[in-house]
Design a protein around this motif. Structure first.
Motif, PDB file in Angstrom:
ATOM      1  N   LEU A  61     -11.821  -6.519   4.600  1.00 55.27           N
ATOM      2  CA  LEU A  61     -10.992  -5.371   4.233  1.00 55.27           C
ATOM      3  C   LEU A  61     -11.478  -4.094   4.911  1.00 55.27           C
ATOM      4  O   LEU A  61     -10.679  -3.224   5.255  1.00 55.27           O
ATOM      5  CB  LEU A  61     -11.020  -5.187   2.713  1.00 55.27           C
ATOM      6  CG  LEU A  61     -10.481  -6.369   1.887  1.00 55.27           C
ATOM      7  CD1 LEU A  61     -10.553  -6.036   0.405  1.00 55.27           C
ATOM      8  CD2 LEU A  61      -9.059  -6.707   2.289  1.00 55.27           C
ATOM      9  N   TYR A  69      -2.428  -4.960   4.181  1.00 52.10           N
ATOM     10  CA  TYR A  69      -3.349  -4.915   3.036  1.00 52.10           C
ATOM     11  C   TYR A  69      -2.518  -4.767   1.773  1.00 52.10           C
ATOM     12  O   TYR A  69      -1.709  -3.846   1.653  1.00 52.10           O
ATOM     13  CB  TYR A  69      -4.335  -3.766   3.171  1.00 52.10           C
ATOM     14  CG  TYR A  69      -5.164  -3.537   1.926  1.00 52.10           C
ATOM     15  CD1 TYR A  69      -6.070  -4.494   1.495  1.00 52.10           C
ATOM     16  CD2 TYR A  69      -5.004  -2.378   1.175  1.00 52.10           C
ATOM     17  CE1 TYR A  69      -6.820  -4.302   0.345  1.00 52.10           C
ATOM     18  CE2 TYR A  69      -5.756  -2.164   0.020  1.00 52.10           C
ATOM     19  CZ  TYR A  69      -6.652  -3.129  -0.392  1.00 52.10           C
ATOM     20  OH  TYR A  69      -7.385  -2.936  -1.536  1.00 52.10           O
ATOM     21  N   VAL A  70      -2.694  -5.707   0.831  1.00 50.56           N
ATOM     22  CA  VAL A  70      -1.933  -5.712  -0.417  1.00 50.56           C
ATOM     23  C   VAL A  70      -2.887  -5.581  -1.587  1.00 50.56           C
ATOM     24  O   VAL A  70      -3.912  -6.282  -1.666  1.00 50.56           O
ATOM     25  CB  VAL A  70      -1.110  -7.014  -0.567  1.00 50.56           C
ATOM     26  CG1 VAL A  70      -0.377  -7.027  -1.902  1.00 50.56           C
ATOM     27  CG2 VAL A  70      -0.116  -7.163   0.576  1.00 50.56           C
ATOM     28  N   ASN A  71      -2.558  -4.687  -2.508  1.00 52.48           N
ATOM     29  CA  ASN A  71      -3.289  -4.538  -3.768  1.00 52.48           C
ATOM     30  C   ASN A  71      -2.242  -4.501  -4.872  1.00 52.48           C
ATOM     31  O   ASN A  71      -1.448  -3.567  -4.948  1.00 52.48           O
ATOM     32  CB  ASN A  71      -4.130  -3.262  -3.762  1.00 52.48           C
ATOM     33  CG  ASN A  71      -5.087  -3.193  -4.937  1.00 52.48           C
ATOM     34  OD1 ASN A  71      -4.896  -3.860  -5.945  1.00 52.48           O
ATOM     35  ND2 ASN A  71      -6.123  -2.369  -4.809  1.00 52.48           N
ATOM     36  N   SER A  96      -0.950  -5.819  -9.071  1.00 50.69           N
ATOM     37  CA  SER A  96      -1.085  -6.438 -10.389  1.00 50.69           C
ATOM     38  C   SER A  96       0.175  -7.240 -10.646  1.00 50.69           C
ATOM     39  O   SER A  96       1.284  -6.696 -10.563  1.00 50.69           O
ATOM     40  CB  SER A  96      -1.273  -5.374 -11.480  1.00 50.69           C
ATOM     41  OG  SER A  96      -2.488  -4.666 -11.286  1.00 50.69           O
ATOM     42  N   HIS A 148      -4.175 -10.548 -10.368  1.00 50.64           N
ATOM     43  CA  HIS A 148      -4.509  -9.428  -9.491  1.00 50.64           C
ATOM     44  C   HIS A 148      -4.698  -9.954  -8.073  1.00 50.64           C
ATOM     45  O   HIS A 148      -5.452 -10.903  -7.854  1.00 50.64           O
ATOM     46  CB  HIS A 148      -5.776  -8.701  -9.939  1.00 50.64           C
ATOM     47  CG  HIS A 148      -6.114  -7.527  -9.075  1.00 50.64           C
ATOM     48  ND1 HIS A 148      -5.426  -6.330  -9.129  1.00 50.64           N
ATOM     49  CD2 HIS A 148      -7.051  -7.372  -8.096  1.00 50.64           C
ATOM     50  CE1 HIS A 148      -5.928  -5.493  -8.245  1.00 50.64           C
ATOM     51  NE2 HIS A 148      -6.919  -6.101  -7.598  1.00 50.64           N
ATOM     52  N   GLU A 177      -5.659  -8.881  -4.179  1.00 51.92           N
ATOM     53  CA  GLU A 177      -6.180  -7.910  -3.222  1.00 51.92           C
ATOM     54  C   GLU A 177      -6.574  -8.691  -1.984  1.00 51.92           C
ATOM     55  O   GLU A 177      -7.555  -9.429  -1.982  1.00 51.92           O
ATOM     56  CB  GLU A 177      -7.383  -7.158  -3.788  1.00 51.92           C
ATOM     57  CG  GLU A 177      -7.886  -6.049  -2.870  1.00 51.92           C
ATOM     58  CD  GLU A 177      -9.012  -5.252  -3.508  1.00 51.92           C
ATOM     59  OE1 GLU A 177      -9.413  -4.245  -2.907  1.00 51.92           O
ATOM     60  OE2 GLU A 177      -9.481  -5.643  -4.591  1.00 51.92           O
ATOM     61  N   VAL A 178      -5.791  -8.528  -0.931  1.00 45.06           N
ATOM     62  CA  VAL A 178      -5.982  -9.383   0.235  1.00 45.06           C
ATOM     63  C   VAL A 178      -5.549  -8.649   1.494  1.00 45.06           C
ATOM     64  O   VAL A 178      -4.638  -7.813   1.466  1.00 45.06           O
ATOM     65  CB  VAL A 178      -5.181 -10.701   0.077  1.00 45.06           C
ATOM     66  CG1 VAL A 178      -3.686 -10.430   0.020  1.00 45.06           C
ATOM     67  CG2 VAL A 178      -5.521 -11.690   1.178  1.00 45.06           C
ATOM     68  N   HIS A 195       0.998  -2.191  -4.172  1.00 47.00           N
ATOM     69  CA  HIS A 195       0.751  -1.176  -3.148  1.00 47.00           C
ATOM     70  C   HIS A 195       0.351  -1.913  -1.886  1.00 47.00           C
ATOM     71  O   HIS A 195      -0.463  -2.847  -1.919  1.00 47.00           O
ATOM     72  CB  HIS A 195      -0.362  -0.215  -3.562  1.00 47.00           C
ATOM     73  CG  HIS A 195      -0.681   0.798  -2.509  1.00 47.00           C
ATOM     74  ND1 HIS A 195      -1.635   0.575  -1.529  1.00 47.00           N
ATOM     75  CD2 HIS A 195      -0.159   2.025  -2.259  1.00 47.00           C
ATOM     76  CE1 HIS A 195      -1.692   1.627  -0.733  1.00 47.00           C
ATOM     77  NE2 HIS A 195      -0.808   2.515  -1.147  1.00 47.00           N
ATOM     78  N   PHE A 196       0.938  -1.534  -0.759  1.00 43.67           N
ATOM     79  CA  PHE A 196       0.548  -2.177   0.491  1.00 43.67           C
ATOM     80  C   PHE A 196       0.564  -1.162   1.622  1.00 43.67           C
ATOM     81  O   PHE A 196       1.247  -0.131   1.567  1.00 43.67           O
ATOM     82  CB  PHE A 196       1.453  -3.365   0.834  1.00 43.67           C
ATOM     83  CG  PHE A 196       2.863  -3.004   1.198  1.00 43.67           C
ATOM     84  CD1 PHE A 196       3.203  -2.660   2.510  1.00 43.67           C
ATOM     85  CD2 PHE A 196       3.869  -3.031   0.240  1.00 43.67           C
ATOM     86  CE1 PHE A 196       4.509  -2.346   2.855  1.00 43.67           C
ATOM     87  CE2 PHE A 196       5.176  -2.716   0.577  1.00 43.67           C
ATOM     88  CZ  PHE A 196       5.496  -2.376   1.887  1.00 43.67           C
TER      89      PHE A 196
END
Length: 509
Positions: free
Chosen positions: A7, A75-77, A79, A102, A104-105, A129-130
């Protein structure tokens, strides 16, 4: 920690300028295109409003385009509520889904585009969010080329070998496998390894090393060339195994399960296994819907692999291949008729493929000869000896075929057996030689067989001698040897005596 390392790569690419997508874009499918000319320091972000609300049962999609000679880091975050999901689809047809609560990747994509899908599930508590960043491929890359021979040995690449593009030329098609490293947390790094269906990085996307590893399948090119390139050079410990797809076995493609090539018939899954150097691995295989394959790799010339036991259903076969999946590379077949007499078996070299034809089976594997009981002799035992890299045809690899085998016991209370052997293949060119010794329990030699190019070069007959142990040494003075293959049998030393005793008894009457 390893994931964070990946990341961090995204963060250092630059975010001097952020272009935003409005929050209500989540209500419909939207195309996301880079501004031309591409500024690699510009990042597209969604949403910028941290208080954005996401309605329940809402589907949101974004189509992100990618020009040639570029790649995208996503980048993905997020829930994810119960029933919700996130998925990404790389053109033309590979989809990866995330169902964790969750996510996050960081993900990599190449031309021409990819789709991002978000479903909020039955709650409005979810969020996504990305960020998207376009980056150019490095300039002036030097490609490394490999030619894959029909029915030849596989090419084994370390992850570092793919930091520059690797172009593979096959006689038919290119088949690609990926064996993950022992550190499972490194698997996410496999996302950086991209496979292109052609001779360069502008060829169509075929898949990633991560998708190969996770799918329990392999990739096969549509034509005779493929290119592998790790876009972000992150240190990892996996191997890429490549072969010409001309073998007599076939496998369904994970990229489209409805398509299969006739050269790889009816294999439903193929899985890489890292065998521990000291423990015993128990492997359960199921071939109820098609053949099942487990493959292992060993790059340490001082360590061998042992198949200890095979618990297999009636009518099924476990076929063992060295170096690749072609009929010429098959070395053994185990069924419920020979699994008690023909095991344990030493299996040397770099690559082994265990192919279950039907039903279910349980395998025991180890790389510890003591736990394998390899040196134990018993009446009725059958097996084979090979040179270290038998079936490996890549002379340029300079792999030494030297090998040593020993079965029996050198102790005063050791049992005497009748040892039989024969050579079906033996490269005795140059100074290559074979030494076979049958000795007693105090190391006195009962029989000595020495073979060179001037002796027994085409001798394939059986030889039998009584003793407490048998040992075999194959020696080469240059790495171009093709090695040897010999069969052995162990029987009670009284069998022959009993036969002649019966004859004498009959004659006496």
């Amino acid at each position: 920690m390893i994931l964070l390392g990946f990341l961090l790569i995204f963060s250092v690419l630059g975010d001097d300028e952020i272009k935003t997508i409005t929050a209500n874009a989540c209500l419909e499918t939207q195309e996301v295109n880079p501004e031309l000319p591409i500024n690699s320091s510009k990042t597209v972000s969604f949403p910028t409003d941290t208080d954005a609300k996401f309605l329940e049962n809402r589907t949101c999609s974004w189509i992100v385009s990618i020009p040639k000679n570029h790649f995208v880091i996503l980048y993905v975050n997020a829930s994810v509520p119960t029933g919700g999901s996130i998925s990404v689809t790389q053109s033309p047809n590979h989809t990866e889904k995330f169902l964790d609560s969750h996510v996050e990747v960081a993900l990599l994509f190449v031309a021409p585009s990819f789709d991002l899908h978000w479903f909020s599930g039955n709650s409005s508590a979810g969020s996504i969010h990305f960020t998207v960043n376009w980056q150019p491929f490095p300039e002036n890359m030097t490609s490394q080329n490999y030619t894959l021979e029909k029915n030849g040995s596989s090419v084994v690449l370390d992850h570092e070998d793919t930091y520059n593009p690797v172009v593979l030329y096959a006689a038919t098609k290119v088949s690609i496998l990926c064996l993950s490293g022992n550190q499972r947390e490194e698997d996410t790094y496999l996302r950086t390894g991209i496979v292109f269906d052609g001779p360069d990085v502008n060829s169509p996307y075929l898949g990633s090393l991560y998708s190969i590893s996770q799918s329990q399948s392999l990739l096969i090119s549509s034509n005779s060339t493929a290119t592998i390139f790790s876009i972000v050079p992150i240190v990892s410990h996996h191997h890429v195994i490549v072969q010409d797809a001309s073998s007599s076995i076939s496998i369904f493609l994970f990229i489209n399960p409805s398509i299969h090539f006739p050269v790889y018939q009816d294999i439903s899954q193929i899985t890489g296994l890292n065998v521990n150097d000291s423990s015993v691995e128990t492997v359960k295989m199921g071939a109820l819907t098609g053949k099942s394959v487990v493959f292992t790799h060993n790059d340490n010339p001082l360590i061998d692999e042992y198949l200890i036991s095979v618990d297999i259903e009636h009518g099924a076969e476990l076929q063992v291949y060295f170096e690749g999946l072609s009929e010429q590379q098959k070395v053994a077949i185990y069924t419920n008729k020979n699994n008690k007499t023909n095991l344990p078996q030493k299996l040397q070299g770099r690559l082994r493929y265990y192919v279950l034809t039907s039903g279910n089976a349980t395998l025991s594997l180890t790389r510890n000869k003591w736990k394998a009981n390899w040196e134990t002799a018993f009446p009725g035992r059958r097996g084979f000896f090979t040179s270290k890299y038998w079936k490996h045809d890549k002379k340029e690899s300079n792999l030494q075929q030297d090998s040593f085998h020993f079965i029996g016991k050198e102790a005063k209370n050791a049992t005497e057996y009748r040892f039989s052997y024969r050579f079906l293949e033996a490269d005795l060119s140059g100074e290559n030689s074979i030494h076979v010794v049958v000795s007693d329990n105090v190391q006195r030699i009962h029989y000595y067989d020495h073979r060179t190019a001037h002796e027994y070069s085409n001798d394939t007959q059986w030889y039998s001698h009584n003793g407490h142990s048998i040992s075999l040494v194959y020696s080469t003075n240059f790495p171009q040897s093709t090695g040897f293959f010999a069969e052995f049998e162990i029987d009670s030393s009284f069998d022959n005596f009993s036969f002649w005793f019966m004859i004498l008894v009959v004659l006496s009457f």
